[in-house]
Scaffold this motif. Structure first.
Motif, PDB file in Angstrom:
ATOM      1  N   ASP A 137      28.711   7.596  44.937  1.00  0.00           N
ATOM      2  CA  ASP A 137      27.591   6.745  45.355  1.00  0.00           C
ATOM      3  C   ASP A 137      26.621   7.505  46.258  1.00  0.00           C
ATOM      4  O   ASP A 137      25.402   7.402  46.109  1.00  0.00           O
ATOM      5  N   LEU A 138      27.164   8.273  47.222  1.00  0.00           N
ATOM      6  CA  LEU A 138      26.297   8.975  48.163  1.00  0.00           C
ATOM      7  C   LEU A 138      25.525  10.100  47.498  1.00  0.00           C
ATOM      8  O   LEU A 138      24.399  10.410  47.906  1.00  0.00           O
ATOM      9  N   ARG A 139      26.117  10.720  46.470  1.00  0.00           N
ATOM     10  CA  ARG A 139      25.400  11.794  45.795  1.00  0.00           C
ATOM     11  C   ARG A 139      24.056  11.322  45.247  1.00  0.00           C
ATOM     12  O   ARG A 139      23.087  12.080  45.202  1.00  0.00           O
ATOM     13  N   THR A 140      23.976  10.063  44.837  1.00  0.00           N
ATOM     14  CA  THR A 140      22.723   9.541  44.279  1.00  0.00           C
ATOM     15  C   THR A 140      21.574   9.613  45.287  1.00  0.00           C
ATOM     16  O   THR A 140      20.408   9.709  44.905  1.00  0.00           O
ATOM     17  N   VAL A 141      21.901   9.561  46.585  1.00  0.00           N
ATOM     18  CA  VAL A 141      20.874   9.629  47.628  1.00  0.00           C
ATOM     19  C   VAL A 141      20.160  10.977  47.607  1.00  0.00           C
ATOM     20  O   VAL A 141      19.012  11.098  48.040  1.00  0.00           O
ATOM     21  N   PHE A 142      20.823  12.002  47.065  1.00  0.00           N
ATOM     22  CA  PHE A 142      20.283  13.359  47.068  1.00  0.00           C
ATOM     23  C   PHE A 142      19.624  13.727  45.732  1.00  0.00           C
ATOM     24  O   PHE A 142      19.189  14.860  45.568  1.00  0.00           O
ATOM     25  N   GLU A 143      19.573  12.801  44.803  1.00  0.00           N
ATOM     26  CA  GLU A 143      18.947  13.065  43.504  1.00  0.00           C
ATOM     27  C   GLU A 143      17.421  13.051  43.616  1.00  0.00           C
ATOM     28  O   GLU A 143      16.860  12.391  44.489  1.00  0.00           O
ATOM     29  N   GLU A 144      16.768  13.742  42.693  1.00  0.00           N
ATOM     30  CA  GLU A 144      15.301  13.711  42.652  1.00  0.00           C
ATOM     31  C   GLU A 144      14.808  12.275  42.492  1.00  0.00           C
ATOM     32  O   GLU A 144      13.843  11.858  43.133  1.00  0.00           O
ATOM     33  N   ASN A 145      15.465  11.533  41.612  1.00  0.00           N
ATOM     34  CA  ASN A 145      15.169  10.106  41.429  1.00  0.00           C
ATOM     35  C   ASN A 145      16.466   9.337  41.646  1.00  0.00           C
ATOM     36  O   ASN A 145      17.375   9.406  40.808  1.00  0.00           O
ATOM     37  N   ILE A 146      16.552   8.634  42.765  1.00  0.00           N
ATOM     38  CA  ILE A 146      17.799   7.980  43.133  1.00  0.00           C
ATOM     39  C   ILE A 146      18.232   7.006  42.043  1.00  0.00           C
ATOM     40  O   ILE A 146      17.464   6.149  41.603  1.00  0.00           O
ATOM     41  N   SER A 147      19.465   7.182  41.590  1.00  0.00           N
ATOM     42  CA  SER A 147      19.996   6.313  40.532  1.00  0.00           C
ATOM     43  C   SER A 147      20.897   5.247  41.128  1.00  0.00           C
ATOM     44  O   SER A 147      21.137   5.213  42.342  1.00  0.00           O
ATOM     45  N   GLY A 148      21.409   4.377  40.282  1.00  0.00           N
ATOM     46  CA  GLY A 148      22.228   3.268  40.740  1.00  0.00           C
ATOM     47  C   GLY A 148      23.594   3.704  41.236  1.00  0.00           C
ATOM     48  O   GLY A 148      24.075   4.799  40.923  1.00  0.00           O
ATOM     49  N   SER A 149      24.223   2.850  41.995  1.00  0.00           N
ATOM     50  CA  SER A 149      25.547   3.156  42.531  1.00  0.00           C
ATOM     51  C   SER A 149      26.627   2.558  41.625  1.00  0.00           C
ATOM     52  O   SER A 149      26.344   2.027  40.554  1.00  0.00           O
ATOM     53  N   ALA A 150      27.866   2.663  42.085  1.00  0.00           N
ATOM     54  CA  ALA A 150      29.044   2.094  41.411  1.00  0.00           C
ATOM     55  C   ALA A 150      29.318   2.714  40.044  1.00  0.00           C
ATOM     56  O   ALA A 150      29.967   2.094  39.192  1.00  0.00           O
ATOM     57  N   ARG A 151      28.902   3.962  39.815  1.00  0.00           N
ATOM     58  CA  ARG A 151      29.099   4.573  38.501  1.00  0.00           C
ATOM     59  C   ARG A 151      30.570   4.833  38.203  1.00  0.00           C
ATOM     60  O   ARG A 151      30.965   4.922  37.045  1.00  0.00           O
ATOM     61  N   ASP A 152      31.393   4.977  39.246  1.00  0.00           N
ATOM     62  CA  ASP A 152      32.817   5.140  38.993  1.00  0.00           C
ATOM     63  C   ASP A 152      33.432   3.896  38.370  1.00  0.00           C
ATOM     64  O   ASP A 152      34.495   3.955  37.754  1.00  0.00           O
ATOM     65  N   PHE A 153      32.768   2.763  38.534  1.00  0.00           N
ATOM     66  CA  PHE A 153      33.255   1.519  37.947  1.00  0.00           C
ATOM     67  C   PHE A 153      32.593   1.215  36.606  1.00  0.00           C
ATOM     68  O   PHE A 153      33.174   0.548  35.761  1.00  0.00           O
ATOM     69  N   THR A 154      31.377   1.718  36.429  1.00  0.00           N
ATOM     70  CA  THR A 154      30.627   1.342  35.224  1.00  0.00           C
ATOM     71  C   THR A 154      30.598   2.413  34.147  1.00  0.00           C
ATOM     72  O   THR A 154      30.274   2.124  32.994  1.00  0.00           O
ATOM     73  N   SER A 155      30.907   3.678  34.490  1.00  0.00           N
ATOM     74  CA  SER A 155      30.875   4.768  33.507  1.00  0.00           C
ATOM     75  C   SER A 155      32.215   4.891  32.810  1.00  0.00           C
ATOM     76  O   SER A 155      33.261   5.004  33.457  1.00  0.00           O
ATOM     77  N   ALA A 156      32.170   4.885  31.501  1.00  0.00           N
ATOM     78  CA  ALA A 156      33.400   5.046  30.720  1.00  0.00           C
ATOM     79  C   ALA A 156      33.826   6.511  30.714  1.00  0.00           C
ATOM     80  O   ALA A 156      33.042   7.419  31.016  1.00  0.00           O
ATOM     81  N   ILE A 157      35.075   6.759  30.389  1.00  0.00           N
ATOM     82  CA  ILE A 157      35.558   8.129  30.190  1.00  0.00           C
ATOM     83  C   ILE A 157      34.716   8.776  29.087  1.00  0.00           C
ATOM     84  O   ILE A 157      34.490   8.170  28.035  1.00  0.00           O
ATOM     85  N   ILE A 158      34.242  10.002  29.339  1.00  0.00           N
ATOM     86  CA  ILE A 158      33.453  10.723  28.346  1.00  0.00           C
ATOM     87  C   ILE A 158      34.356  11.143  27.192  1.00  0.00           C
ATOM     88  O   ILE A 158      35.417  11.762  27.412  1.00  0.00           O
ATOM     89  N   LYS A 159      33.984  10.806  25.972  1.00  0.00           N
ATOM     90  CA  LYS A 159      34.803  11.144  24.813  1.00  0.00           C
ATOM     91  C   LYS A 159      33.959  11.914  23.797  1.00  0.00           C
ATOM     92  O   LYS A 159      32.886  11.487  23.408  1.00  0.00           O
ATOM     93  N   LEU A 160      34.468  13.077  23.382  1.00  0.00           N
ATOM     94  CA  LEU A 160      33.778  13.888  22.366  1.00  0.00           C
ATOM     95  C   LEU A 160      34.753  14.242  21.258  1.00  0.00           C
ATOM     96  O   LEU A 160      35.957  14.327  21.468  1.00  0.00           O
TER      97      LEU A 160
END
Length: 385
Positions: A362-385
């Motif tokens: 969540d805190l990393r988003t504060v340092f992005e060029e364009n601040i993105s949303g928080s809670a990505r650990d809850f909303t992002s699925a496991i990356i599958k390739l």
């Protein structure tokens, strides 16, 4: 199935990392498990690209399973970084050999250097040099040179070699083998490119300056990088809200250093000014940056000293599914595939470390060029390739 393990940051994932993973497959391994730093790195900085993007790049270029190295161990000295990564690899119960990139490319020489650093004579000299004011890496190199000569001590001059030595020491006594792949074309932290290869340091500088990095990376997603300077006010706010006792609890803070930090954050108005004020011969800038990152993430000595409590899966390929199936049978730690579910089932200390990773994301988003949303650990699925 022969399975390799790699402890990494991929910050960002570049052609040198692809070379390492390709070389592992060339040596006859069927799958590679990568233990990767998440949102903050061993330099005490934010990861330039988020962990999900870096996971996808790794899976697309030779990795089969990516497990997160939790923030308390990722933002740490070489010894603790290595301990965290080694604990995860050992806990999978399936990895045969741990690979690492190195400048020397000689695994037997690296083993000799690892043995040398544990010699009683070296440990005694190490304390002597540190008491005289040397910072740990220099003191260790000098102590090894005095005891074992310049050939072995020279190994400790290079960052990847030094990390390799720490991995070897952490894996002693286990059934795992170790092997190395020689770094090619450019040196660690080199600020010049060569034959399609560039160091991660150079690439981060190019990204900051909005230069084209595509010749040096095997991926095409360069959106929304993060840099500590973009969220500097948030860091200053956090530091100024801390008490003297809060600073004393941070990893790597001893011998009155908390007093220097406490004063500097009140007298100076930028991260660089604070670092310049508290730096001494004994404390490297990397160590001081890690202390600031730990302050930001509320990582204490106690939290960092805890053993790794789980295996957090970030991404997986089809072959990686076979590996994960074997880990579920033979592994020694709980597997986290859903943060929300695991926060209900893990024991209390494990929950604290997992929540630290949630905070880091969540805190990393504060340092992005364009601040993105928080809670990505809850909303992002496991990356599958």
């Amino acid at each position: 199935m022969k399975i390799a393990g790699v402890i990494c940051e991929f910050n960002p994932f570049h052609n040198g990392h692809k070379y390492l993973l390709d070389e592992i497959k060339q040596r006859g391994f069927d799958a590679t498990v990568c233990v990767m730093s998440g949102s903050f790195t061993q330099r005490g900085d934010v990861a330039v690209y988020d962990k999900f993007k870096r996971t996808k790049a790794a899976l697309g270029n030779g990795a089969d399973l990516v497990i997160e190295l939790p923030a308390p161990y990722a933002v740490a000295s070489a010894q603790i970084f290595a301990r965290g990564g080694a604990e995860i690899i050992k806990a999978t119960g399936v990895v045969d050999t741990v690979f690492f990139g190195s400048e020397c490319g000689d695994v037997e020489l690296l083993k000799k250097a690892a043995t040398a650093t544990k010699a009683p004579e070296v440990e005694a000299l190490l304390k002597e040099y540190m008491n005289a004011g040397d910072y740990y890496p220099l003191a260790l190199e000098k102590a090894v040179k005095d005891t074992f000569g310049s050939e072995i001590s020279a190994v400790l001059k290079s960052p990847n070699n030094t990390l390799a030595v720490e991995y070897i020491k952490e894996l002693w006594g286990s059934s795992l083998e170790v092997d190395t792949v020689t770094r090619v074309a450019v040196e660690h932290d080199s600020m010049s490119a060569n034959k399609g290869f560039a160091s991660a340091s150079l690439l981060r500088e190019m990204i900051l300056n909005k230069e084209d990095i595509s010749p040096f990376v095997p991926t095409d997603d360069f959106s929304n990088p993060a840099f500590m300077a973009l969220g500097e006010r948030a860091v200053i706010y956090k530091l100024r809200s801390m008490s003297l006792e809060d600073f004393e609890k941070l990893p790597d803070v001893n011998e009155g250093l908390h007093n220097r930090i406490f004063g500097a954050v009140r007298d100076f108005n930028s991260i660089e000014e604070i670092l310049a004020e508290i730096k001494t011969k004994r404390y490297t800038l990397a160590r001081l940056r890690r202390i600031i990152a730990c302050a930001l993430l509320d990582i204490t000595k106690e939290l960092q000293a805890a053993p790794v409590p789980y295996l957090r899966i970030l991404g997986i390929t089809e072959k990686g599914k076979e590996v994960l199936s074997q880990i579920s049978k033979h592994g020694a730690l709980p597997i986290v595939t859903s943060v929300a579910a695991s926060l209900r089932t893990l024991e209390e200390k494990a929950q604290k470390i997992l929540l630290c990773d949630v905070k880091a994301t969540d805190l990393r988003t504060v340092f992005e060029e364009n601040i993105s949303g928080s809670a990505r650990d809850f909303t992002s699925a496991i990356i599958k390739l």
